[in-house]
Design a protein around this motif. Structure first.
Motif, PDB file in Angstrom:
ATOM      1  N   ILE A  66       0.849  -1.194   0.000  1.00  0.00           N
ATOM      2  CA  ILE A  66       0.000   0.000   0.000  1.00  0.00           C
ATOM      3  C   ILE A  66       0.882   1.240   0.000  1.00  0.00           C
ATOM      4  N   GLU A  67       0.508   2.241  -0.781  1.00  0.00           N
ATOM      5  CA  GLU A  67       1.042   3.581  -0.576  1.00  0.00           C
ATOM      6  C   GLU A  67      -0.130   4.503  -0.293  1.00  0.00           C
ATOM      7  N   CYS A  68       0.061   5.428   0.626  1.00  0.00           N
ATOM      8  CA  CYS A  68      -1.008   6.322   1.056  1.00  0.00           C
ATOM      9  C   CYS A  68      -0.599   7.764   0.769  1.00  0.00           C
ATOM     10  N   ILE A  69      -1.474   8.476   0.076  1.00  0.00           N
ATOM     11  CA  ILE A  69      -1.233   9.872  -0.285  1.00  0.00           C
ATOM     12  C   ILE A  69      -2.447  10.693   0.149  1.00  0.00           C
ATOM     13  N   ILE A  70      -2.194  11.797   0.823  1.00  0.00           N
ATOM     14  CA  ILE A  70      -3.260  12.720   1.211  1.00  0.00           C
ATOM     15  C   ILE A  70      -3.149  13.971   0.359  1.00  0.00           C
ATOM     16  N   VAL A  71      -4.270  14.394  -0.224  1.00  0.00           N
ATOM     17  CA  VAL A  71      -4.330  15.671  -0.938  1.00  0.00           C
ATOM     18  C   VAL A  71      -5.282  16.578  -0.169  1.00  0.00           C
ATOM     19  N   ASP A  72      -4.740  17.625   0.432  1.00  0.00           N
ATOM     20  CA  ASP A  72      -5.569  18.591   1.156  1.00  0.00           C
ATOM     21  C   ASP A  72      -5.871  19.759   0.229  1.00  0.00           C
ATOM     22  N   ASP A  73      -7.159  19.995   0.005  1.00  0.00           N
ATOM     23  CA  ASP A  73      -7.579  20.985  -0.980  1.00  0.00           C
ATOM     24  C   ASP A  73      -7.798  22.349  -0.317  1.00  0.00           C
ATOM     25  N   ALA A  74      -6.708  22.876   0.292  1.00  0.00           N
ATOM     26  CA  ALA A  74      -6.722  24.201   0.934  1.00  0.00           C
ATOM     27  C   ALA A  74      -7.809  24.292   2.004  1.00  0.00           C
ATOM     28  N   SER A  75      -7.801  23.341   2.945  1.00  0.00           N
ATOM     29  CA  SER A  75      -8.780  23.334   4.031  1.00  0.00           C
ATOM     30  C   SER A  75      -8.603  24.560   4.922  1.00  0.00           C
ATOM     31  N   THR A  76      -9.712  24.994   5.526  1.00  0.00           N
ATOM     32  CA  THR A  76      -9.668  26.144   6.432  1.00  0.00           C
ATOM     33  C   THR A  76     -10.025  25.750   7.864  1.00  0.00           C
ATOM     34  N   ASP A  77     -10.218  24.455   8.122  1.00  0.00           N
ATOM     35  CA  ASP A  77     -10.528  24.004   9.479  1.00  0.00           C
ATOM     36  C   ASP A  77      -9.241  23.597  10.175  1.00  0.00           C
TER      37      ASP A  77
END
Length: 437
Positions: A69-80
């Motif tokens: 498994i490879e795990c990638i997170i893409v955060d779309d400019a969250s404001t929380d």
């Protein structure tokens, strides 16, 4: 085994996930030496203001029984609080790659960013508010390995959870398709051999795979019945047909509908009759407002219709804007068949007064790209395509106006039921055809 959900609840009714260290020491893998590597699976977690759920989503990806498994997170400019949560994940799980957009770009762009950064032969897009059950990847890869027909993606059923507890164990549209008996193709299945030396587990995740897998073929214009984002496992080479390239995707939302429709159109899908994902309903979902209840809309119907409309147009745009590359990869005949299938399928999608009608949309787009399409298909091929598209549109307009045939569905159900009971593939095929008559 797959229907036992009690392990995911503790005394406070919160979902429990397997610890990473425990998975490595007590997982299902037998430890047998492999002759070849299993394919790498990329789990791409897309997040926008779901920081409160993010750690559970990451833990569920890392708790998979499947070993690569490879795990990638893409955060779309969250404001929380996502930035703080991501810092914690970075510290606890340095193997997880984290990519942050400087400005919010939407779900489809986040898919593209994660896909470009990934390298797995199979790709799972996981919404940050959802959770994968531990055998999700293992089961999907086992099914891919067991298929004689190499579909573009597999789609499994989903649990629906509210307030930390499971309320539903099936997705209605998905379940209705399975219950109808359509798509059963035992001849297309050959359960992958555990003694092959490649599979690292002592037992199969699905012992009754022949009755659990239902196919929707390429160029079938069945309405969307596969699972939402987090229930699907795509072949990488199928995704390359619809992500990347010269066409910029300006569709901010409904990226899962777009990919499901597009990949299914050209490569088909295999449905897995087993719930392997927890779809969390929390009041801020992009789609569902509450757990499904028969006869009651779980989401704003207009929102669902607009998602179908936007995805249909996006698939058309992709096929025409990338026509030369796609015709070369699919072959001219299959490329033309895909466009004809889309023209026929527009009848199941509503038109909206404030938007351009779908009836002539393919013709309009072909006319705008006429010069490039003539180079791609040849002058005669382009004229033949245009003629067939016009004829398909007129036929579908007539079918929309035609009175429904109430007798077809009972006969279709009869053929499907007895074809399945008696293992008569021709009767099942007839039932499939009558269902769409």
């Amino acid at each position: 085994m797959l229907e036992d959900f009690t392990q995911f609840h503790d005394a406070d009714h919160k979902i429990k996930l397997v610890d990473e260290d425990d998975r490595r020491s007590e997982g299902r893998a037998s430890g047998r030496k492999l002759g070849f590597d299993l394919p790498l699976v990329s789990i791409i977690i897309t997040n926008y203001n779901y920081g409160r759920f993010l750690i559970e989503a990451v833990d569920s990806a890392l708790a998979q029984t499947y070993p690569r498994i490879e795990c990638i997170i893409v955060d779309d400019a969250s404001t929380d609080e996502s930035e703080v949560i991501l810092a914690t994940i970075r510290r606890r799980n340095p193997q997880v790659e984290i990519i942050s957009h400087r400005a919010n770009q939407g779900q489809t762009a986040a898919f593209g960013t994660g896909f470009a950064a990934s390298s797995g032969e199979y790709v799972v897009f996981l919404d940050a508010d959802d959770i994968l059950l531990p055998t999700f990847v293992e089961t999907h890869i086992f099914v891919h390995f067991s298929l004689r027909t190499a579909v573009g993606f597999t789609s499994s059923d989903m649990l629906q959870s509210t307030k930390g507890g499971v309320v539903r164990t099936s997705w209605i549209a998905f379940g209705d398709f399975i219950a109808s008996g359509r798509g059963l193709r035992k001849e297309r299945l050959r359960p992958f051999g555990l003694s092959s030396g490649l599979w690292p587990f002592e037992e199969a995740p699905l012992n009754d795979i022949e009755s659990r897998i239902h196919f929707i073929d390429a160029h079938d214009w069945e309405n969307w019945v596969s699972a939402p984002t987090s229930g699907n496992c795509f072949r990488r080479d199928a995704l390359t047909l619809f992500l990347g390239g010269r066409t910029s995707m300006d569709m901010r939302f409904h990226g899962d509908t777009y990919l499901n429709k597009g990949v299914r159109l050209v490569s088909g899908v295999a449905l897995i009759d087993a719930p392997l994902t927890i779809y969390r309903i929390h009041g801020g979902n992009g789609y569902a407002g509450h757990a499904e209840l028969c006869g009651v809309h779980s989401a704003d119907p207009m929102k669902a219709f607009k998602a179908e409309y936007a995805a249909w147009r996006a698939v058309v745009d992709r096929l025409i804007d990338e026509g030369d590359a796609l015709a070369a990869r699919l072959g001219s005949d299959r490329y033309v068949s895909a466009l004809l299938c889309l023209q026929k399928s527009y009848a199941v999608h509503p038109d909206f007064q404030q938007y351009e009608s779908l009836a002539r949309y393919i013709e309009t787009r072909l006319a705008a790209r006429a010069e490039a399409m003539r180079l791609c298909l040849g002058a005669d091929g382009f004229e033949e395509l245009s003629r067939r598209i016009r004829r398909a549109r007129k036929g579908q307009i007539a079918s929309k106006r035609r009175a429904p045939r109430p007798w077809t569905r009972p006969i279709a159900e009869f053929c499907l039921t007895f074809g399945r009971l008696l293992s008569l593939p021709e009767l099942i095929k007839l039932g499939d055809q009558l269902w769409h008559f």
